[in-house]
Design an enzyme around this catalytic site. Structure first.
Site, PDB file in Angstrom:
ATOM      1  N   ASP A  23      -0.533  14.060   2.168  1.00 17.33           N
ATOM      2  CA  ASP A  23       0.542  13.392   2.880  1.00 17.33           C
ATOM      3  C   ASP A  23       1.799  13.466   2.024  1.00 17.33           C
ATOM      4  O   ASP A  23       1.719  13.460   0.782  1.00 17.33           O
ATOM      5  CB  ASP A  23       0.177  11.931   3.148  1.00 17.33           C
ATOM      6  CG  ASP A  23       1.299  11.162   3.830  1.00 17.33           C
ATOM      7  OD1 ASP A  23       1.494  11.360   5.036  1.00 17.33           O
ATOM      8  OD2 ASP A  23       1.980  10.383   3.146  1.00 17.33           O
TER       9      ASP A  23
ATOM     10  N   HIS B 251       3.027   3.607   3.870  1.00 22.40           N
ATOM     11  CA  HIS B 251       3.973   4.721   3.756  1.00 22.40           C
ATOM     12  C   HIS B 251       4.128   5.155   2.299  1.00 22.40           C
ATOM     13  O   HIS B 251       5.227   5.452   1.832  1.00 22.40           O
ATOM     14  CB  HIS B 251       5.329   4.355   4.362  1.00 22.40           C
ATOM     15  CG  HIS B 251       5.280   4.188   5.846  1.00 22.40           C
ATOM     16  ND1 HIS B 251       5.084   5.238   6.708  1.00 22.40           N
ATOM     17  CD2 HIS B 251       5.373   3.075   6.619  1.00 22.40           C
ATOM     18  CE1 HIS B 251       5.071   4.791   7.953  1.00 22.40           C
ATOM     19  NE2 HIS B 251       5.237   3.492   7.930  1.00 22.40           N
TER      20      HIS B 251
ATOM     21  N   GLU C 183       5.853  11.833   1.510  1.00 28.01           N
ATOM     22  CA  GLU C 183       6.884  10.856   1.866  1.00 28.01           C
ATOM     23  C   GLU C 183       8.235  11.523   1.677  1.00 28.01           C
ATOM     24  O   GLU C 183       8.455  12.203   0.656  1.00 28.01           O
ATOM     25  CB  GLU C 183       6.764   9.600   1.006  1.00 28.01           C
ATOM     26  CG  GLU C 183       5.511   8.787   1.263  1.00 28.01           C
ATOM     27  CD  GLU C 183       5.396   8.307   2.700  1.00 28.01           C
ATOM     28  OE1 GLU C 183       6.443   7.919   3.274  1.00 28.01           O
ATOM     29  OE2 GLU C 183       4.285   8.330   3.248  1.00 28.01           O
TER      30      GLU C 183
ATOM     31  N   ASP D 297      -1.764   6.398   2.233  1.00 27.13           N
ATOM     32  CA  ASP D 297      -1.841   6.887   3.611  1.00 27.13           C
ATOM     33  C   ASP D 297      -2.920   7.943   3.782  1.00 27.13           C
ATOM     34  O   ASP D 297      -3.572   8.024   4.835  1.00 27.13           O
ATOM     35  CB  ASP D 297      -0.489   7.468   4.043  1.00 27.13           C
ATOM     36  CG  ASP D 297       0.545   6.376   4.301  1.00 27.13           C
ATOM     37  OD1 ASP D 297       0.215   5.193   4.108  1.00 27.13           O
ATOM     38  OD2 ASP D 297       1.676   6.710   4.690  1.00 27.13           O
TER      39      ASP D 297
END
Length: 391
Positions: free
Chosen positions: A24, A170, A26, A175
């Protein structure tokens, strides 16, 4: 250095290419509309067990930390200017990220349209060939197709709320682990719906499922002298009255109330589709009772327990009533199972029941009774408790 990294990142020499890399990113969207990478996190799992093998996460310093943090503060994810201002630039962590991702199966939520693109753009900016996946598992379209839109928009935050996993942070590594948990939860629900569990209830457990497995060899028909003038034929399992539990039954026909009982109260029942394992057990009980119960030896016509509508086997679950003067109450306990897993008892009248059951699913806890009435004999399934799934 404010770099959030895991010491379990796999060394190149020990690299297992068979693992699945869940990852993931950000990011922050600058005023010009350009998306910049702020954090990368990945967890490599065993493809056979989904057990975590290694993990890694790091902040990434963009060219303009002040502009990047200003654009992302609305998400309240805890990524501060100090954290990314002292983080390494992408060039310094590119080798590690390449080693984690290249040649592995990639997995993540919306990675096809977003996360993978961010990674490829980041490698292009430093003039390096990007990592390439062996395959890609995007859980957003996968779960939307297989799990339906039970969790609304099927975003990670909505799925986490649906399964009671808490709020999405987040932050990349958090996540990723939430994504893996959500995938496991969804897979479990789909497995149970495809093959609903069948269990025997212990007599002292009220109507909650026990740990026993139904065994045909342990089922028998016996006369239980509840009263010397009222012997009752019952179906037993290991010497106790047989009670069953089956989850996720689809209601084919809702509440029917046009036929009265001896006291003039409406007979209430629902018709549900049943899975193969329950079909086999009930077919065995029906055949055994038809061959060996005293009721079957009378002149009464035996009523089949299982009916078929097309290729679907169905059963009728009776919802008994207790009459008290002009008041009729249901003897079946009814509960509603919310999307958050919370089960709450409900009180409804006959007019409301049909709308509750129609097109819904129920978890049914029921007992088996042998009857002989008006030259009709057979097995009656009496619902002790019904848990209605939230629509």
């Amino acid at each position: 250095m404010a770099q959030a990294s895991s010491s379990s990142a796999p060394a190149a020499a020990e690299r297992d290419e068979h693992g699945i890399a869940f990852f993931d990113v950000e990011t922050s969207v600058l005023p010009a509309g350009r998306c910049v990478l702020l954090e990368f996190g990945a967890v490599v799992v065993c493809p056979r067990t989904l057990v975590e093998v290694s993990s890694f996460s790091t902040f990434v310093r963009p060219a303009d930390p002040d502009a990047a943090v200003l654009a992302t503060t609305a998400r309240s994810n805890g990524i501060t200017r100090d954290a990314i201002a002292t983080a390494p630039p992408f060039r310094d962590v590119a080798d590690i990220i390449y080693g984690i991702l290249h040649g592995r199966v990639w997995a993540g939520h919306n990675i096809m349209k977003f996360d993978s693109m961010i990674i490829w753009d980041a490698f292009a900016e430093i003039g390096r060939a990007p990592p390439q996946p062996k395959g890609m598992i995007d859980t957003l379209p996968l779960l939307t197709q297989q799990f339906g839109r039970r969790a609304g928009d099927m975003k990670m935050a909505s799925l986490a709320n649906y399964f009671g996993l808490g709020r999405q942070k987040h932050r990349s590594l958090d996540d990723v682990r939430m994504n893996i948990d959500v995938l496991k939860y969804c897979a479990t629900v789909l497995f149970l719906e495809a093959s609903p569990p069948l269990e025997v209830l212990k007599p002292d457990e009220a109507y909650f499922p026990g740990e026993l497995v139904v065994s045909h060899e342990c089922i028998k028909v016996a006369v239980a002298p509840l009263h010397q003038f009222d012997p009752r034929t019952v179906i037993q399992h290991k010497g106790a009255p047989l009670q069953l539990y089956c989850a996720g039954l689809s209601v084919r026909f809702g509440v029917e109330s046009k036929y009265p009982d001896r006291a003039g109260r409406p007979k209430l029942n629902i018709v549900v589709d049943i899975p193969e394992n329950l079909t086999k057990v009930l077919s065995f009980c029906d055949d055994l009772a038809k061959r060996s119960s005293p009721e079957a030896c009378n002149n009464s016509e035996w009523t089949p327990l299982i009916r078929r509508y097309g290729s679907h086997p169905t059963i009728r679950l009776k919802i008994p009533t207790n009459g008290n003067g002009d008041t009729t109450a249901y003897a079946t306990d009814m509960y509603q199972k919310g999307r958050d897993g919370v089960i709450s008892k409900i009180e409804v009248d006959a007019a409301e029941l049909d709308s509750l059951f129609q097109g819904n699913k129920v978890d049914a806890f029921f007992s088996l009774e042998i009857f002989d009435y008006l030259q009709k004999a057979g097995i009656r399934l009496v619902a002790k408790r019904l848990d209605l799934h939230f629509k």
